[in-house]
Design an enzyme around this catalytic site. Structure first.
Site, short mmCIF file in Angstrom:
data_model
loop_
_atom_site.label_atom_id
_atom_site.label_comp_id
_atom_site.label_asym_id
_atom_site.label_seq_id
_atom_site.Cartn_x
_atom_site.Cartn_y
_atom_site.Cartn_z
N CYS A 55 22.44 30.23 31.62
CA CYS A 55 21.72 30.13 30.35
C CYS A 55 22.72 29.81 29.23
O CYS A 55 23.75 30.47 29.11
CB CYS A 55 21.01 31.45 30.05
SG CYS A 55 20.38 31.54 28.36
N LYS A 57 -3.07 -2.40 7.73
CA LYS A 57 -2.23 -1.25 8.09
C LYS A 57 -1.16 -1.66 9.10
O LYS A 57 -1.45 -2.36 10.05
CB LYS A 57 -3.11 -0.17 8.74
CG LYS A 57 -4.06 0.50 7.76
CD LYS A 57 -3.35 1.62 7.05
CE LYS A 57 -4.34 2.58 6.47
NZ LYS A 57 -4.27 3.91 6.79
N LYS A 84 0.86 -1.17 0.00
CA LYS A 84 0.00 0.00 0.00
C LYS A 84 0.90 1.23 0.00
O LYS A 84 1.59 1.51 0.98
CB LYS A 84 -0.91 0.00 1.23
CG LYS A 84 -1.89 1.16 1.23
CD LYS A 84 -2.97 0.96 2.26
CE LYS A 84 -4.11 1.95 2.13
NZ LYS A 84 -3.76 3.33 1.95
S1 IVH Z 1 -6.56 -0.34 -4.82
C1 IVH Z 1 -10.85 -0.23 -4.42
N1 IVH Z 1 -4.03 -0.73 -4.38
O1 IVH Z 1 -5.23 3.42 -0.93
C2 IVH Z 1 -9.43 -0.30 -4.60
N2 IVH Z 1 -5.02 1.23 -3.53
O2 IVH Z 1 -7.72 3.62 0.76
C3 IVH Z 1 -8.83 1.00 -4.40
N3 IVH Z 1 -3.46 2.70 -2.34
O3 IVH Z 1 -6.99 5.85 -2.66
C4 IVH Z 1 -7.47 1.13 -4.70
N4 IVH Z 1 -1.68 1.44 -2.60
O4 IVH Z 1 -4.52 5.81 -2.97
C5 IVH Z 1 -5.07 0.08 -4.20
N5 IVH Z 1 -1.79 -1.20 -4.06
C6 IVH Z 1 -2.83 -0.39 -3.89
C7 IVH Z 1 -2.71 0.81 -3.19
C8 IVH Z 1 -3.84 1.60 -3.03
C9 IVH Z 1 -2.15 2.56 -2.10
C10 IVH Z 1 -4.28 3.81 -1.87
C11 IVH Z 1 -5.05 4.51 -2.94
C12 IVH Z 1 -6.47 4.59 -2.47
C13 IVH Z 1 -6.34 4.26 -1.04
C14 IVH Z 1 -7.56 3.53 -0.59
#
Ligand code: IVH
Length: 672
Positions: A412, A318, A120
């Protein structure tokens, strides 16, 4: 040779250069396997630029020379997304991932489901449109339904192909989604440059990316080294029914995809992936904040559908808020504007929870003793929420030889005057109100954004003004002439005039801000506003005794005492007199009543804003008579949505409440 054949051979050369350069981009950004050096690349690029200048008829919009557009734009057009850009549900531990897996399998009535696990990215989501392989439109996520058309800025991102390779060209239309981000290294370099230039620093790579994508001048965007990673290929025309296969197709089409994605047949294996990635996290070139787990089959995805604004077929795992280890380079003592001496740890910069940590407070002498922390130590830094980073421990095994325990001085560190520790207080403070550190602190506070908001008076300029004895108290600022400023470093004619204008403009600040700017101990923005409203003028405030002050709501004995003490100092009274002479108005003005433009208006703030903190945004609303509440209801008038705005935004939509983005919000509150 005929002129025709000359131009034919030139055309060929131009086409070859264009193709080769695009190919080198692909090798560099997608395959991470460049075959030529940066310098060789630059030489080819220069040749192409020159040829295209001479023969503009052979220049195409997809040429690698055409990344930087023309004139800066005023405003980005709005784009309505073909399909909403969804957000993801979150899971915070392995049990929650098991729950997710159970829900998916139950929902589908399947024993086994294939998942794709991928990283992510902690960046900014964008969507890219290609027509017959040519990049035609790029937009931000916005509120998920509509975003900004930032094509001009995205064209400058070198890892975004202006033209697709191979099969990419076969499709009339393709939509590709992904994340724009900045590598940690580039982020540090950018901030270093900004620090040298006296510009505001970005808190983390994501903010730097978001801030950059919003710029109206694509030339600056081009210099910022943004990167793109694709994570979704939409479109029915694409035959493949597997997300995993589609990621591989993206690579084949020339799009950069992180190499960290895998397909698994069980949630256990997905969890193994999450653990591995969490361990590798710090070694990656960019920030990530978790793992995204997606059902591989698009048919099954569709079957599961979407709930609220997030798909049931995916979730974000997360990572936990983190600790980081780093070296403590030195312990320095800072003297604040009211003389408080705080020991601060100067650290080797380290990214923690998305922000760069260079310093951490050590609170006071007792804390240093408790931790037994020394210069040279490897320390553990922790950060939670908005809290200032803290040192929570010392890795004693890593202590180098020859370190010495820190000794707190008895004078100081700045002016060598005596220091004192009041009963019941943990900190020492410098008793000399003329201490240069206090002088500087008072000036910095006075000009700060929340106070007099004098633009262009950064730390470096203040330092020079003090060193040249041009300014000692804030009142001196109003006597500065342009000629005093021009000789300063990093100051030209233009910036000197701008600064003089900014100082002049600040005279119109309302009484509550001026009161706050004075820097009276314990008088923050909120208290200043209350005192201003309650007493109406500085004369009345000065006349008030401690008793009268404590009778006011929210004013306790500590504040009351500090206010009365302030007015007993002759220096302070003299300064107020000089400021008044300069034109500052130490009383509520008739017009301020009218300025309650947001009276009876209720706001909810959600997500992170780039240019101000939640508290600052709240203070702005309140100054104008508005109210800020924490949850969205029918009574809410506006929801201000920053980056990563979550469920509150959905609620606002459900209730049909006006949603403002940062810019719209600032327009609403500015100039007050
Ligand atoms: S998939 C429905 N893949 O996460 C699927 N999102 O909370 C939506 N993001 O706005 C996106 N890495 O900016 C996907 N490998 C990844 C991701 C990713 C980061 C972010 C993206 C999105 C947010 C969703």
């Amino acid at each position: 040779m005929t002129s025709r054949t000359v131009s034919e051979s030139i055309r060929k050369r131009i086409t070859k250069l264009q193709r080769d350069l695009l190919n080198h981009d692909y090798r560099y950004f997608v395959l991470a396997d460049p075959v030529i050096s940066d310098r060789e690349y630059d030489t080819l690029m220069r040749e192409l630029i020159e040829l295209e200048e001479q023969y503009p008829e052979f220049r195409t919009p997809e040429s690698p020379t055409q990344r930087v557009g023309g004139v800066p734009t005023k405003e980005f057009p709005t784009v309505t997304h073909t399909r909403p850009m969804l957000s993801l549900s979150n899971t915070y531990n392995e049990d929650e991932l098991y729950d997710f897996d159970r829900r998916v399998r139950n929902g589908l009535g399947e024993e086994e489901v294939m998942y794709v696990a991928e990283i992510k990215f902690d960046g900014v989501a964008v969507t890219l449109h290609y027509e017959n392989g040519v990049f035609v439109l790029g937009a931000t996520r916005g509120d998920g339904m509509q975003g900004d058309d930032i094509t001009v800025n995205l064209r400058t991102v070198r890892s975004i192909p202006l033209q697709l390779r191979n099969d990419g060209r076969k499709y009339n239309r393709l939509e590709i989604r992904g994340e724009v981000l900045m590598f940690k290294e580039d982020f540090f370099a950018l901030n270093k440059y900004r620090e040298e230039q006296g510009q505001r620093l970005f808190a983390n790579p994501r903010n730097a990316t978001a801030g950059t994508l919003k710029l109206q001048d694509s030339k600056i965007v081009a210099q910022r080294k943004l990167r793109f990673f694709a994570y979704q290929l939409l479109d029915e025309d694409v035959k493949s029914n597997s997300h995993f296969e589609r990621l591989n197709m993206l690579i084949d089409m020339g799009l950069p995809v992180s190499d960290k994605f895998e397909r698994y047949t069980s949630v256990e294996k997905v969890i193994g992936f999450c653990r591995d990635i969490e361990k590798e996290r710090d070694e990656l070139l960019y920030e990530i904040d978790g793992v995204v787990v997606k059902v591989d089959s698009l048919t099954l995805q569709e079957k599961l559908g979407t709930i609220a604004k997030s798909p049931r077929w995916a979730t974000a795992y997360k990572f936990t808020a983190r600790q980081a280890e780093t070296t403590l380079n030195s312990i320095v003592l800072q003297v604040g504007r009211v003389g408080t001496i705080t020991p601060v740890a100067e650290l080797e910069p380290v990214l923690l929870g998305g922000t760069t940590v260079k310093r951490a407070t050590l609170h006071n002498a007792d804390e240093i003793e408790r931790l037994d922390v020394r210069a040279g130590d490897t320390v553990i830094v922790e950060k939670g929420g908005d809290v200032i980073p803290k040192i929570t421990g010392v890795v004693k095994e890593k202590r180098p030889k020859g370190t010495r325990a820190f000794t707190f001085p008895d004078t100081c560190p700045v002016c060598k005057s005596g220091i004192k520790r009041l009963d019941g207080e943990a900190n020492y403070f410098c008793i000399n109100t003329e201490c240069p550190a206090q002088i500087r602190g008072r000036l910095e506070h006075f000009v700060s954004r929340q106070a007099m908001d004098i633009d262009g008076l950064g730390e470096a300029i203040i330092e020079q003004l003090i060193n040249r004895k041009l300014v000692i108290t804030p009142a001196d600022l109003y006597e500065l002439k342009k000629d005093d400023l021009v000789p300063l470093e990093r100051m030209g004619e233009k910036s000197a005039s701008n600064l003089i204008n900014a100082i002049e403009k600040s005279k119109a600040q309302p009484f509550n801000r001026i009161l706050y700017a004075l820097g009276i101990r314990h008088v923050g923005q909120g208290v200043a506003r209350i005192l201003a409203e309650e007493f109406g003028s500085i004369d009345e405030l000065q006349k008030a005794g401690e008793e009268e002050l404590t009778a006011v709501r929210e004013i306790g004995p500590r504040i009351a005492q500090s206010v009365t003490a302030y007015f007993q100092e002759r220096n302070n009274l003299e300064m107020i007199e000089r400021l008044t002479k300069a034109g500052l108005v130490f009383s509520l003005q008739g017009s301020e009543e009218k300025k309650q433009t947001l009276k009876d208006t209720t706001f909810v703030l959600t997500g992170a804003l780039d240019s101000l903190t939640r508290d600052e945004a709240k203070a702005l609303v309140e100054t104008l008579g508005g109210k800020v509440t924490s949850s969205v209801s029918k009574k809410t008038d506006y929801v201000v949505a920053g980056a990563d705005a979550g469920s509150k935004l959905n609620k606002a939509r459900e209730l049909n409440i006006t949603v403002l983005n940062e810019e719209e919000f600032l327009n609403m509150v500015k100039d007050h």
